[in-house]
Design a protein around this motif. Sequence first.
Motif, PDB file in Angstrom:
ATOM      1  N   LYS A  17       0.832  -1.211   0.000  1.00  0.00           N
ATOM      2  CA  LYS A  17       0.000   0.000   0.000  1.00  0.00           C
ATOM      3  C   LYS A  17       0.863   1.255   0.000  1.00  0.00           C
ATOM      4  N   THR A  18       0.280   2.337  -0.554  1.00  0.00           N
ATOM      5  CA  THR A  18       1.012   3.593  -0.711  1.00  0.00           C
ATOM      6  C   THR A  18       0.168   4.774  -0.247  1.00  0.00           C
ATOM      7  N   LEU A  19       0.815   5.702   0.454  1.00  0.00           N
ATOM      8  CA  LEU A  19       0.217   6.970   0.873  1.00  0.00           C
ATOM      9  C   LEU A  19       1.007   8.086   0.210  1.00  0.00           C
ATOM     10  N   THR A  20       0.304   9.032  -0.411  1.00  0.00           N
ATOM     11  CA  THR A  20       0.959  10.233  -0.920  1.00  0.00           C
ATOM     12  C   THR A  20       0.448  11.425  -0.128  1.00  0.00           C
ATOM     13  N   TYR A  21       1.387  12.184   0.420  1.00  0.00           N
ATOM     14  CA  TYR A  21       1.121  13.350   1.252  1.00  0.00           C
ATOM     15  C   TYR A  21       1.588  14.593   0.505  1.00  0.00           C
ATOM     16  N   ALA A  22       0.646  15.457   0.129  1.00  0.00           N
ATOM     17  CA  ALA A  22       0.948  16.658  -0.653  1.00  0.00           C
ATOM     18  C   ALA A  22       0.259  17.868  -0.017  1.00  0.00           C
ATOM     19  N   PRO A  23       0.860  18.427   1.061  1.00  0.00           N
ATOM     20  CA  PRO A  23       0.182  19.479   1.823  1.00  0.00           C
ATOM     21  C   PRO A  23       0.214  20.873   1.216  1.00  0.00           C
ATOM     22  N   GLY A  24       1.105  21.158   0.312  1.00  0.00           N
ATOM     23  CA  GLY A  24       1.203  22.483  -0.283  1.00  0.00           C
ATOM     24  C   GLY A  24       1.220  22.368  -1.794  1.00  0.00           C
ATOM     25  N   LEU A  25       0.139  21.908  -2.346  1.00  0.00           N
ATOM     26  CA  LEU A  25       0.068  21.557  -3.762  1.00  0.00           C
ATOM     27  C   LEU A  25      -0.290  22.761  -4.624  1.00  0.00           C
ATOM     28  N   ALA A  26       0.618  23.123  -5.525  1.00  0.00           N
ATOM     29  CA  ALA A  26       0.397  24.290  -6.387  1.00  0.00           C
ATOM     30  C   ALA A  26      -0.337  23.926  -7.666  1.00  0.00           C
ATOM     31  N   ALA A  27      -0.227  22.669  -8.100  1.00  0.00           N
ATOM     32  CA  ALA A  27      -0.860  22.240  -9.352  1.00  0.00           C
ATOM     33  C   ALA A  27      -0.915  20.714  -9.390  1.00  0.00           C
ATOM     34  N   ILE A  28      -1.834  20.207 -10.178  1.00  0.00           N
ATOM     35  CA  ILE A  28      -1.882  18.763 -10.430  1.00  0.00           C
ATOM     36  C   ILE A  28      -1.573  18.577 -11.914  1.00  0.00           C
ATOM     37  N   ASP A  29      -0.311  18.281 -12.181  1.00  0.00           N
ATOM     38  CA  ASP A  29       0.098  18.035 -13.563  1.00  0.00           C
ATOM     39  C   ASP A  29       0.021  16.525 -13.840  1.00  0.00           C
ATOM     40  N   GLU A  30       0.447  16.106 -15.009  1.00  0.00           N
ATOM     41  CA  GLU A  30       0.364  14.691 -15.372  1.00  0.00           C
ATOM     42  C   GLU A  30       1.173  13.813 -14.428  1.00  0.00           C
ATOM     43  N   THR A  31       2.345  14.270 -14.045  1.00  0.00           N
ATOM     44  CA  THR A  31       3.194  13.497 -13.134  1.00  0.00           C
ATOM     45  C   THR A  31       2.510  13.319 -11.787  1.00  0.00           C
ATOM     46  N   MET A  32       1.929  14.409 -11.266  1.00  0.00           N
ATOM     47  CA  MET A  32       1.228  14.326  -9.984  1.00  0.00           C
ATOM     48  C   MET A  32      -0.012  13.452 -10.110  1.00  0.00           C
ATOM     49  N   GLN A  33      -0.728  13.565 -11.207  1.00  0.00           N
ATOM     50  CA  GLN A  33      -1.924  12.740 -11.416  1.00  0.00           C
ATOM     51  C   GLN A  33      -1.550  11.257 -11.400  1.00  0.00           C
ATOM     52  N   ARG A  34      -0.450  10.894 -12.041  1.00  0.00           N
ATOM     53  CA  ARG A  34       0.003   9.496 -12.024  1.00  0.00           C
ATOM     54  C   ARG A  34       0.351   9.055 -10.604  1.00  0.00           C
ATOM     55  N   ARG A  35       1.023   9.928  -9.852  1.00  0.00           N
ATOM     56  CA  ARG A  35       1.401   9.604  -8.478  1.00  0.00           C
ATOM     57  C   ARG A  35       0.143   9.375  -7.621  1.00  0.00           C
ATOM     58  N   LEU A  36      -0.835  10.253  -7.775  1.00  0.00           N
ATOM     59  CA  LEU A  36      -2.073  10.122  -7.006  1.00  0.00           C
ATOM     60  C   LEU A  36      -2.836   8.865  -7.408  1.00  0.00           C
ATOM     61  N   ASN A  37      -2.895   8.580  -8.698  1.00  0.00           N
ATOM     62  CA  ASN A  37      -3.586   7.383  -9.181  1.00  0.00           C
ATOM     63  C   ASN A  37      -2.940   6.098  -8.673  1.00  0.00           C
ATOM     64  N   ALA A  38      -1.648   6.133  -8.410  1.00  0.00           N
ATOM     65  CA  ALA A  38      -0.923   4.944  -7.937  1.00  0.00           C
ATOM     66  C   ALA A  38      -0.982   4.789  -6.421  1.00  0.00           C
ATOM     67  N   SER A  39      -1.657   5.702  -5.745  1.00  0.00           N
ATOM     68  CA  SER A  39      -1.704   5.690  -4.278  1.00  0.00           C
ATOM     69  C   SER A  39      -3.007   5.107  -3.766  1.00  0.00           C
ATOM     70  N   ASP A  40      -2.911   4.406  -2.643  1.00  0.00           N
ATOM     71  CA  ASP A  40      -4.098   3.859  -1.988  1.00  0.00           C
ATOM     72  C   ASP A  40      -4.764   4.898  -1.107  1.00  0.00           C
ATOM     73  N   CYS A  41      -3.981   5.859  -0.660  1.00  0.00           N
ATOM     74  CA  CYS A  41      -4.492   6.944   0.183  1.00  0.00           C
ATOM     75  C   CYS A  41      -3.729   8.206  -0.185  1.00  0.00           C
TER      76      CYS A  41
END
Length: 167
Positions: free
Chosen positions: A56-80
Amino acid sequence: MVDWSPLDAAISLASDLEVEAFALSTKPPKYMQNEDRSPDEVWGVGLTIRDISTGKTLTYAPGLAAIDETMQRRLNASDCIAIDGTFWTDDELPALSVGARSALQMGHLPLSGERGSLRQLEGLTGSRKILVHINNTNPILIPNSPERQAVESQEVEIGCDGLMFDL
């Protein structure tokens, strides 16, 4: 002794736990804005934490300026995901006369609007979604507010002190 690791490199914290730090924002805090610095200098980081034993994977992004393709892939690969919920609108502070800068100027993607993080998270399935780093001006903190209902209707949780979860 400190062992330095580059961003985007996974490091082992224990036999079954690894963490990867990644760049979130190049927006410096207000007190550093007039300093001489590189325009691509990283000021905000996120973490992806992997439990090797559960997969399982958790991604923590507390100060997010944008959701680009790289971030979208990271979020999609996370369980939380624990993601920036600082502001509801881009003009939240100026509209309340408590600040002059917009959310985007401060390096925070607002929740609402066509390009807001809630809209961008709509297609994310299979992940537990939690808003963190919520400013006290954000109306999602008001029980039964339309903004809170909009968040909850998308099955996004509003983080709070003491929130716990298992991976």
